[in-house]
Design an enzyme around this catalytic site. Structure first.
Site, PDB file in Angstrom:
ATOM      1  N   GLU A 263       3.583 -24.181 -16.648  1.00  0.00           N
ATOM      2  CA  GLU A 263       2.278 -24.003 -17.271  1.00  0.00           C
ATOM      3  C   GLU A 263       2.431 -23.421 -18.669  1.00  0.00           C
ATOM      4  OE1 GLU A 263       0.249 -22.743 -13.051  1.00  0.00           O
ATOM      5  OE2 GLU A 263       0.284 -21.332 -14.702  1.00  0.00           O
TER       6      GLU A 263
ATOM      7  N   CYS B  55       0.723 -19.202 -24.706  1.00  0.00           N
ATOM      8  CA  CYS B  55       1.538 -18.505 -23.719  1.00  0.00           C
ATOM      9  C   CYS B  55       2.496 -19.526 -23.115  1.00  0.00           C
ATOM     10  CB  CYS B  55       0.606 -17.929 -22.657  1.00  0.00           C
ATOM     11  SG  CYS B  55       1.452 -17.178 -21.279  1.00  0.00           S
TER      12      CYS B  55
ATOM     13  N   CYS C 284       9.811 -18.341 -10.257  1.00  0.00           N
ATOM     14  CA  CYS C 284      10.389 -17.076 -10.718  1.00  0.00           C
ATOM     15  C   CYS C 284      11.057 -16.386  -9.532  1.00  0.00           C
ATOM     16  CB  CYS C 284       9.300 -16.185 -11.298  1.00  0.00           C
ATOM     17  SG  CYS C 284       9.920 -14.645 -12.005  1.00  0.00           S
TER      18      CYS C 284
ATOM     19  N   CYS D  38       7.211 -10.386  -7.994  1.00  0.00           N
ATOM     20  CA  CYS D  38       6.175  -9.351  -8.158  1.00  0.00           C
ATOM     21  C   CYS D  38       5.002  -9.699  -7.224  1.00  0.00           C
ATOM     22  CB  CYS D  38       5.702  -9.280  -9.604  1.00  0.00           C
ATOM     23  SG  CYS D  38       7.030  -8.857 -10.758  1.00  0.00           S
TER      24      CYS D  38
ATOM     25  N   CYS E 158       1.823 -11.745  -8.401  1.00  0.00           N
ATOM     26  CA  CYS E 158       2.036 -12.839  -9.348  1.00  0.00           C
ATOM     27  C   CYS E 158       2.194 -14.162  -8.613  1.00  0.00           C
ATOM     28  CB  CYS E 158       3.258 -12.551 -10.201  1.00  0.00           C
ATOM     29  SG  CYS E 158       3.637 -13.869 -11.351  1.00  0.00           S
TER      30      CYS E 158
HETATM   31  N1  SAH Z   1       8.272 -12.122 -16.228  1.00  0.00           N
HETATM   32  C1  SAH Z   1       7.629 -11.585 -17.372  1.00  0.00           C
HETATM   33  C2  SAH Z   1       6.595 -12.495 -18.008  1.00  0.00           C
HETATM   34  C3  SAH Z   1       5.647 -13.259 -17.128  1.00  0.00           C
HETATM   35  S1  SAH Z   1       4.236 -12.470 -16.411  1.00  0.00           S
HETATM   36  C4  SAH Z   1       7.031 -10.240 -17.057  1.00  0.00           C
HETATM   37  O1  SAH Z   1       7.058  -9.831 -15.908  1.00  0.00           O
HETATM   38  O2  SAH Z   1       6.582  -9.563 -17.971  1.00  0.00           O
HETATM   39  C5  SAH Z   1       3.195 -11.960 -17.714  1.00  0.00           C
HETATM   40  C6  SAH Z   1       2.354 -10.768 -17.317  1.00  0.00           C
HETATM   41  O3  SAH Z   1       1.292 -11.140 -16.411  1.00  0.00           O
HETATM   42  C7  SAH Z   1       3.157  -9.675 -16.633  1.00  0.00           C
HETATM   43  O4  SAH Z   1       2.796  -8.424 -17.142  1.00  0.00           O
HETATM   44  C8  SAH Z   1       2.705  -9.852 -15.200  1.00  0.00           C
HETATM   45  O5  SAH Z   1       2.960  -8.717 -14.437  1.00  0.00           O
HETATM   46  C9  SAH Z   1       1.238 -10.190 -15.373  1.00  0.00           C
HETATM   47  N2  SAH Z   1       0.585 -10.763 -14.194  1.00  0.00           N
HETATM   48  C10 SAH Z   1       1.095 -11.609 -13.284  1.00  0.00           C
HETATM   49  N3  SAH Z   1       0.194 -11.899 -12.327  1.00  0.00           N
HETATM   50  C11 SAH Z   1      -0.923 -11.221 -12.643  1.00  0.00           C
HETATM   51  C12 SAH Z   1      -2.218 -11.105 -12.029  1.00  0.00           C
HETATM   52  N4  SAH Z   1      -2.502 -11.736 -10.905  1.00  0.00           N
HETATM   53  N5  SAH Z   1      -3.123 -10.310 -12.641  1.00  0.00           N
HETATM   54  C13 SAH Z   1      -2.832  -9.662 -13.782  1.00  0.00           C
HETATM   55  N6  SAH Z   1      -1.645  -9.733 -14.403  1.00  0.00           N
HETATM   56  C14 SAH Z   1      -0.683 -10.496 -13.831  1.00  0.00           C
END
Ligand code: SAH
Length: 346
Positions: free
Chosen positions: A91, A104, A111, A115, A118
């Site tokens: 994406e 973005c 990944c 997390c 995510c």
């Molecule tokens: N792997 C990298 C970049 C990708 S995620 C990182 O972890 O920074 C980009 C951002 O979106 C990160 O801060 C991640 O924690 C956040 N993110 C992912 N899912 C989310 C969600 N459901 N709500 C809010 N932020 C989210």
């Protein structure tokens, strides 16, 4: 050996062409075709003779991709699904804002970091992207307009695909390439500690964001498995080393999840933690709901404002971020998940 055109830095074209006995004086025309005219096929490089275009096709292929889905949100945010020839898709999101047009981009399909909130990580890592595939997303974005800023906040963990990500960003930054200033390019990491010293050693002024999301190890390990490998003490120490060495700020991303990391005590503890890092800022983001974790809820505005207030009163520079493109499945990885689910149900 073939070399994807979008993996070659502008200054490398002349020597590479020369090495292969090709017409090196054509380098400038090649660069104009690639990054001014944004050709997606060498046949589009009409300033070049046909036989030379055929050679370029064979030796320096332009990476083929398809924009296989576009989902547009009411706020103007567009989310594209970019599919490569092996059918894997990532994406990329286009976010218009007054004088900016931010894109973005993703660095991996899926990944490995897992997390909890995510969507990208919920199915694990499929594969990393090559530099030209990362650039391909930018070129897909260019078909919608002039991009002014890049954030590496799409799918994947950039520091787990360090070399290809850096090559792509150097290309996007290159003066005779797309020429997006380093300060307009932000890399976001979940906290892969060895990446900080590597990035500092590059000596390029890319912006750096760190996904923190918690004030202490207990909460952070619940949300982010990476915290077990590199706990907060080690992470904050490497952030402090980074800001001291580079004199560049670090922005900590803090996704607020209702009832989990949103208390007054959490805000106070967060303030103490980030103050150990010189030149640190905090971005507060309300959680975007994700279907695989219905138990994770978005906090209300009152909670967000309380959290902001506590951080500010404790002397931490803080910004409250809006979630953009919610109705376009804009939370990380959501569009790809939806597409995969649709494919499975066919
Ligand atoms: N792997 C990298 C970049 C990708 S995620 C990182 O972890 O920074 C980009 C951002 O979106 C990160 O801060 C991640 O924690 C956040 N993110 C992912 N899912 C989310 C969600 N459901 N709500 C809010 N932020 C989210």
């Amino acid at each position: 050996m073939t070399k994807p055109a979008w993996s070659i830095l502008p200054d490398e074209w002349k020597p590479i062409l020369k090495d292969r006995g090709l017409r090196a004086f054509r380098a400038d025309q090649i660069l104009q075709s690639l990054y001014r005219d944004c050709i997606l096929d060498w046949d589009g490089a009409t300033t070049l003779p046909k036989d030379f275009r055929e050679t370029l096709k064979k030796e320096f292929p332009i990476t083929h991709f398809e924009i296989s889905a576009v989902s547009e949100s009411e706020d103007g945010t567009k989310k594209l699904l970019v599919t490569f020839d092996d059918s894997e898709a990532v994406e990329t999101v286009l976010i218009p804002a007054r004088e900016r047009f931010t894109q973005c981009i993703s660095t991996q399909v899926g990944c490995a970091m897992g997390c909890a909130f995510c969507a990208s990580g919920s199915c694990g890592l499929v594969r990393s992207l090559s530099a030209d595939e990362i650039v391909a997303q930018y070129m897909a974005g260019r078909t919608f307009g002039e991009i002014t800023n890049i954030v590496v906040m799409g799918m994947g963990e950039p520091f787990m695909n360090y070399d290809e990500t850096m090559k792509a960003l150097k290309l996007i930054n290159a003066g005779r390439g797309p020429n997006i200033g380093a300060r307009h390019i932000t890399i976001s990491t979940c906290g892969i500690v060895p990446g900080f010293a590597k990035l500092a050693a590059e000596g390029i002024q890319f912006e750096l964001s760190v996904s923190l999301h918690a004030p202490n190890d207990e909460i952070r390990s619940l949300l982010m498995p990476v915290n077990k490998r590199w706990p907060m003490k080690e992470l904050l120490q490497s952030c402090a080393n980074y800001t001291k060495e580079t004199k560049r700020i670090i922005t900590f991303e803090y996704t607020v999840v209702a009832g989990l990391n949103d208390s007054r005590a959490a805000a106070e503890e967060l303030a103490r933690a980030v103050k150990k890092v010189p030149m640190a800022k905090v971005n507060l983001i309300p959680l975007s709901p994700v279907s695989h974790r219905p138990d994770f809820k978005t906090p209300d505005d009152k909670t967000m404002l309380m959290f902001l207030d506590v951080l500010m009163k404790n002397g931490v520079q803080t910004m409250l971020r809006r979630s953009r493109g919610k109705d376009a499945n804009a939370a990380c990885g959501q569009l790809r998940l939806k597409r995969n689910a649709e494919k499975q149900s066919l």
